[in-house]
Design a protein around this motif. Structure first.
Motif, PDB file in Angstrom:
ATOM      1  N   ALA A 387       0.852  -1.186   0.000  1.00 45.02           N
ATOM      2  CA  ALA A 387       0.000   0.000   0.000  1.00 45.02           C
ATOM      3  C   ALA A 387       0.892   1.242   0.000  1.00 45.02           C
ATOM      4  CB  ALA A 387      -0.918  -0.024   1.215  1.00 45.02           C
ATOM      5  N   GLU A 388       0.268   2.390   0.119  1.00 40.25           N
ATOM      6  CA  GLU A 388       1.032   3.640   0.051  1.00 40.25           C
ATOM      7  C   GLU A 388       1.960   3.795   1.245  1.00 40.25           C
ATOM      8  OE1 GLU A 388       0.262   8.477  -0.357  1.00 40.25           O
ATOM      9  OE2 GLU A 388      -1.416   7.055  -0.389  1.00 40.25           O
ATOM     10  N   THR A 389       1.541   3.361   2.437  1.00 40.23           N
ATOM     11  CA  THR A 389       2.332   3.589   3.650  1.00 40.23           C
ATOM     12  C   THR A 389       2.775   2.304   4.336  1.00 40.23           C
ATOM     13  OG1 THR A 389       0.319   3.739   4.993  1.00 40.23           O
ATOM     14  CG2 THR A 389       1.194   5.797   4.066  1.00 40.23           C
ATOM     15  N   TRP A 390       2.457   1.137   3.770  1.00 42.00           N
ATOM     16  CA  TRP A 390       2.871  -0.103   4.413  1.00 42.00           C
ATOM     17  C   TRP A 390       2.938  -1.222   3.383  1.00 42.00           C
ATOM     18  CZ3 TRP A 390      -0.495  -4.289   4.251  1.00 42.00           C
ATOM     19  CH2 TRP A 390      -1.819  -3.996   3.897  1.00 42.00           C
ATOM     20  N   ILE A 454       5.578   5.551   9.702  1.00 49.54           N
ATOM     21  CA  ILE A 454       4.966   6.207  10.857  1.00 49.54           C
ATOM     22  C   ILE A 454       4.375   7.542  10.392  1.00 49.54           C
ATOM     23  CG2 ILE A 454       5.389   7.140  13.161  1.00 49.54           C
ATOM     24  CD1 ILE A 454       7.717   5.162  13.381  1.00 49.54           C
ATOM     25  N   PRO A 455       3.062   7.759  10.589  1.00 47.06           N
ATOM     26  CA  PRO A 455       2.398   8.951  10.022  1.00 47.06           C
ATOM     27  C   PRO A 455       3.041  10.256  10.461  1.00 47.06           C
ATOM     28  CG  PRO A 455       0.779   7.389  10.883  1.00 47.06           C
ATOM     29  CD  PRO A 455       2.123   6.915  11.344  1.00 47.06           C
ATOM     30  N   HIS A 456       3.142  11.186   9.508  1.00 52.28           N
ATOM     31  CA  HIS A 456       3.591  12.565   9.745  1.00 52.28           C
ATOM     32  C   HIS A 456       5.022  12.629  10.266  1.00 52.28           C
ATOM     33  CE1 HIS A 456      -0.646  13.353   9.181  1.00 52.28           C
ATOM     34  NE2 HIS A 456      -0.945  12.679  10.281  1.00 52.28           N
ATOM     35  N   THR A 457       5.835  11.619   9.982  1.00 49.11           N
ATOM     36  CA  THR A 457       7.240  11.611  10.382  1.00 49.11           C
ATOM     37  C   THR A 457       8.070  11.043   9.236  1.00 49.11           C
ATOM     38  OG1 THR A 457       7.366   9.359  11.291  1.00 49.11           O
ATOM     39  CG2 THR A 457       6.493  11.093  12.741  1.00 49.11           C
ATOM     40  N   PRO A 458       9.395  11.267   9.251  1.00 51.81           N
ATOM     41  CA  PRO A 458      10.266  10.655   8.233  1.00 51.81           C
ATOM     42  C   PRO A 458      10.740   9.260   8.639  1.00 51.81           C
ATOM     43  CG  PRO A 458      11.543  12.176   9.544  1.00 51.81           C
ATOM     44  CD  PRO A 458      10.138  12.249  10.074  1.00 51.81           C
ATOM     45  N   PHE A 459      10.055   8.618   9.607  1.00 54.35           N
ATOM     46  CA  PHE A 459      10.511   7.346  10.144  1.00 54.35           C
ATOM     47  C   PHE A 459       9.635   6.193   9.667  1.00 54.35           C
ATOM     48  CE2 PHE A 459      11.727  10.618  13.258  1.00 54.35           C
ATOM     49  CZ  PHE A 459      13.113  10.448  13.214  1.00 54.35           C
ATOM     50  N   THR A 460      10.279   5.028   9.478  1.00 56.17           N
ATOM     51  CA  THR A 460       9.600   3.814   9.028  1.00 56.17           C
ATOM     52  C   THR A 460      10.071   2.642   9.884  1.00 56.17           C
ATOM     53  OG1 THR A 460       9.472   4.618   6.745  1.00 56.17           O
ATOM     54  CG2 THR A 460       9.211   2.243   7.093  1.00 56.17           C
ATOM     55  N   ALA A 461       9.109   1.898  10.418  1.00 56.36           N
ATOM     56  CA  ALA A 461       9.437   0.670  11.136  1.00 56.36           C
ATOM     57  C   ALA A 461       9.484  -0.478  10.127  1.00 56.36           C
ATOM     58  CB  ALA A 461       8.396   0.395  12.215  1.00 56.36           C
ATOM     59  N   TYR A 484      16.369 -12.701  12.561  1.00 54.34           N
ATOM     60  CA  TYR A 484      15.494 -11.527  12.513  1.00 54.34           C
ATOM     61  C   TYR A 484      16.314 -10.270  12.266  1.00 54.34           C
ATOM     62  CZ  TYR A 484      16.747 -10.495  17.421  1.00 54.34           C
ATOM     63  OH  TYR A 484      17.425 -10.209  18.581  1.00 54.34           O
ATOM     64  N   ASP A 485      15.647  -9.279  11.676  1.00 50.88           N
ATOM     65  CA  ASP A 485      16.192  -7.931  11.465  1.00 50.88           C
ATOM     66  C   ASP A 485      15.057  -6.965  11.763  1.00 50.88           C
ATOM     67  OD1 ASP A 485      17.530  -5.623  10.697  1.00 50.88           O
ATOM     68  OD2 ASP A 485      17.113  -5.911   8.563  1.00 50.88           O
ATOM     69  N   LEU A 486      15.107  -6.279  12.888  1.00 50.91           N
ATOM     70  CA  LEU A 486      14.049  -5.374  13.333  1.00 50.91           C
ATOM     71  C   LEU A 486      14.646  -3.999  13.574  1.00 50.91           C
ATOM     72  CD1 LEU A 486      12.328  -7.729  15.940  1.00 50.91           C
ATOM     73  CD2 LEU A 486      11.671  -7.377  13.551  1.00 50.91           C
ATOM     74  N   GLY A 487      14.010  -2.950  13.022  1.00 55.56           N
ATOM     75  CA  GLY A 487      14.582  -1.631  13.203  1.00 55.56           C
ATOM     76  C   GLY A 487      13.670  -0.503  12.772  1.00 55.56           C
ATOM     77  N   VAL A 488      14.229   0.701  12.834  1.00 55.64           N
ATOM     78  CA  VAL A 488      13.545   1.936  12.440  1.00 55.64           C
ATOM     79  C   VAL A 488      14.442   2.693  11.471  1.00 55.64           C
ATOM     80  CG1 VAL A 488      12.579   4.140  13.193  1.00 55.64           C
ATOM     81  CG2 VAL A 488      12.266   2.098  14.606  1.00 55.64           C
ATOM     82  N   GLN A 489      13.866   3.132  10.381  1.00 60.32           N
ATOM     83  CA  GLN A 489      14.607   3.902   9.374  1.00 60.32           C
ATOM     84  C   GLN A 489      14.258   5.374   9.475  1.00 60.32           C
ATOM     85  OE1 GLN A 489      14.977   3.038   4.838  1.00 60.32           O
ATOM     86  NE2 GLN A 489      13.252   4.431   5.034  1.00 60.32           N
ATOM     87  N   TRP A 490      15.275   6.209   9.285  1.00 59.67           N
ATOM     88  CA  TRP A 490      15.098   7.660   9.176  1.00 59.67           C
ATOM     89  C   TRP A 490      15.430   8.053   7.742  1.00 59.67           C
ATOM     90  CZ3 TRP A 490      18.980  11.783  11.346  1.00 59.67           C
ATOM     91  CH2 TRP A 490      18.490  13.067  11.054  1.00 59.67           C
ATOM     92  N   LEU A 491      14.420   8.493   7.012  1.00 63.96           N
ATOM     93  CA  LEU A 491      14.609   8.950   5.632  1.00 63.96           C
ATOM     94  C   LEU A 491      14.999  10.418   5.676  1.00 63.96           C
ATOM     95  CD1 LEU A 491      14.419   8.237   2.603  1.00 63.96           C
ATOM     96  CD2 LEU A 491      12.034   8.987   2.676  1.00 63.96           C
ATOM     97  N   ILE A 492      16.308  10.689   5.540  1.00 63.94           N
ATOM     98  CA  ILE A 492      16.812  12.057   5.666  1.00 63.94           C
ATOM     99  C   ILE A 492      16.430  12.869   4.430  1.00 63.94           C
ATOM    100  CG2 ILE A 492      18.901  13.452   5.911  1.00 63.94           C
ATOM    101  CD1 ILE A 492      20.136  11.136   7.447  1.00 63.94           C
TER     102      ILE A 492
END
Length: 545
Positions: A387-390, A454-461, A484-492
């Motif tokens: 989808a657009e966000t997931w 994550i809505p309204h942020t530059p971060f993605t789980a 496993y590989d679990l994390g949070v991305q910051w799209l600069i």
């Protein structure tokens, strides 16, 4: 009364005669300089005075001939006249010069326009050939890692990521593990070319070469940068468009050369976090690039994609190994979009993949013995939705002879597995691994991958879970593992992204002794058969331009 008038008249006449006489009197050569004189008159007596007096009125100024004021005024009038004439002359010269310059400019413009019109076809051809049809890009992977627990196991990210084995907890590392230069050429709409060199960290022998009777060359390859070819392929883009004229296959093509295999690159883009970890089959042995020929592309109806396929015949070797086999392997992937998709990775998709080949050392004189010519196979079935966000991907994997000790030890392995003396009693362990991963081994696995913006942020789980059995023919395989590989991305920005993630390889059986005869009739018992887990934390970076 009349007498008074006559007296005033006579007085004024006398004054005039006196002034005339003064004016006619020549000025001595050495007399004082004569200046302007102010005259005053008494109305009652008619007398004229040169100084102010009572009841006098001012008549005006009298400037004698040759006085300073007269001379200055004449000079000023003359200078003003000369200046104005000079200005008029200079203005006329400037106007003439400007007219001449404009005429020369017009002539130059005409000549330049003629020259431009002459070279324009060549310049247009040059621009079309180079500026519009060549692109240069780069891709850089880097990380900072901290291993809380070290053990044997496959690499997390790629073959350039290595860590010491058991007994080296709290190991840390900064690394630029992979860089690419990407060159793309499109001389014609019919064909395009891609060349992508890969600059990577080498892992080689730490020993030197013996030279002569008592000397040698010191040689350490570890850590040096190597340069190898990742992609070099030619696309024929318009066969289905111009030759067969199939509208639904308008974007399909043939590809020749060292290229992406049908599964790995496609799944990396579907998931989107290749810079943090490898996709399941790439992690378990399947190379990301092969040398061969392929046919690929989407199936579209009314600009909606309903299928995407990629079939090819390739060498048995990977892009970083020399081909030694006399045979080839075939691979194919088909993705069905039952609801239609606006792009390649949009919406609901069902994907199947299959790979069949032989060992890279399989030659005709081996007579297809299982030791060297056992066939290998890989299969995968995926259900995915983007989808657009997931996005989410569920995958099932099957393999035959598709996971080897070399794959298991790509991160780190016992010393005897790489040809050195084994300290700590790992020789038995390595023999066990070799027996388990024999030419009749069957692999099985299941995977779950996904991400959520994550809505309204530059971060993605994001996350990846993998369960893998290296040989299902053994009832209790000590090599069975989860990852496993679990994390949070910051799209600069569009070029740079950073992720903080935790990864682990966990061998999920409790520690036990592998009984004698488990892998073969002659195999010995192996105490502490389950490898140690590996846990690490990473800050991963990707720069793409």
């Amino acid at each position: 009364m009349r007498r008074t008038i006559r007296m005033v008249t006579l007085s004024m006449l006398g004054a005039a005669l006196m002034l005339s006489a003064i004016a006619m009197t020549p000025k001595p050569v050495f007399s004082d300089e004569v200046r302007a004189i102010t005259l005053y008159s008494d109305p009652n007596t008619g007398q004229v005075f040169t100084k102010r007096c009572k009841r006098c009125v001012r008549l005006g100024e009298y400037i004698p001939a040759g006085s300073t004021e007269e001379i200055e005024r004449k000079v000023e009038r003359r200078v003003t006249a000369q200046t104005q004439a000079q200005l008029d002359q200079e203005r006329a010269a400037m106007e003439a010069e400007e007219a001449q310059r404009q005429a020369q400019q017009q002539q130059w413009n005409a000549e330049m326009a003629k020259q431009v019109s002459t070279i324009q076809p060549w310049a247009t051809e040059f621009g079309d050939r180079w500026y519009k049809k060549i692109s240069i890009g780069t891709l850089v992977y880097a990380y900072a890692g901290y291993w809380t627990h070290t053990g044997f196991g496959p690499q997390f990210l790629d073959a350039n990521m290595n860590w010491p084995g058991p007994g080296n907890n709290s190991f840390s590392q900064f690394a630029i593990n992979r860089t690419y230069l990407d060159f793309k050429f499109t001389p014609l709409d019919d064909v395009s070319m891609r060349i992508t060199p890969d600059i990577y960290t080498t892992i080689g022998t730490p020993t030197g070469d013996k030279v002569g009777k008592n000397s040698g060359y010191a040689q350490v390859d570890d850590g040096n940068l190597g340069f190898r070819l990742k992609y070099a392929y030619l696309d024929y883009n318009t066969f289905f468009q111009k030759v067969l004229k199939i509208a639904a296959m308008h974007d399909d093509k043939f590809t020749f050369g060292q290229q992406q295999n049908p599964l790995v690159d496609w799944e990396e883009n579907l998931w989107g976090f290749r810079y943090t970890a490898l996709t399941p089959w790439n992690y378990a042995s399947l190379s990301s690039a092969q040398v061969g020929v392929a046919m690929k592309g989407p199936i579209k109806i009314n600009e909606k994609q309903y299928a995407d396929y990629d079939f090819g015949v390739y060498d048995d070797a990977s892009y970083h190994a020399q081909e030694q086999s006399a045979y080839k392997q075939v691979m194919g992937r088909v993705t069905i979009n039952p609801l239609g998709a606006n792009s390649r990775y949009d919406g609901l998709g069902l994907t199947g993949f299959y790979d069949y080949g032989y060992s890279n050392k399989c030659t005709p004189d081996e007579n297809f013995s299982n030791a060297t010519c056992g066939h290998l196979a890989r299969a995968a079935a995926l259900a995915h939705y983007t989808a657009e966000t997931w996005g989410v991907i569920a995958e099932w994997d099957y393999g035959h002879n598709a996971f080897t000790p070399g794959n298991l030890y790509s991160g780190s392995g016992p010393s005897d597995a790489v040809g050195t003396v084994s300290p700590g009693g790992f020789a038995g362990f390595n023999h066990m691994v070799t027996d388990i991963l024999n030419t009749q081994a069957v692999q099985m696995g299941a995977d779950l991958l996904g991400h959520y913006d994550i809505p309204h942020t530059p971060f993605t789980a994001f996350g990846l879970l993998q369960w893998f059995q290296p040989n299902t023919r053994i009832n209790k395989d000590p090599l069975d593992f989860t990852r496993y590989d679990l994390g949070v991305q910051w799209l600069i920005n569009r070029y740079l992204r950073v992720a903080f993630d935790s990864q682990a390889i966990q061998y999920y059986h409790s520690q036990f002794e592998l009984p004698a005869g488990t892998t073969s009739a002659k195999s010995k018992a192996v105490p502490f058969a389950v490898p140690r887990d590996t846990h690490a934390f990473f800050i991963n970076l990707e720069f793409r331009y």
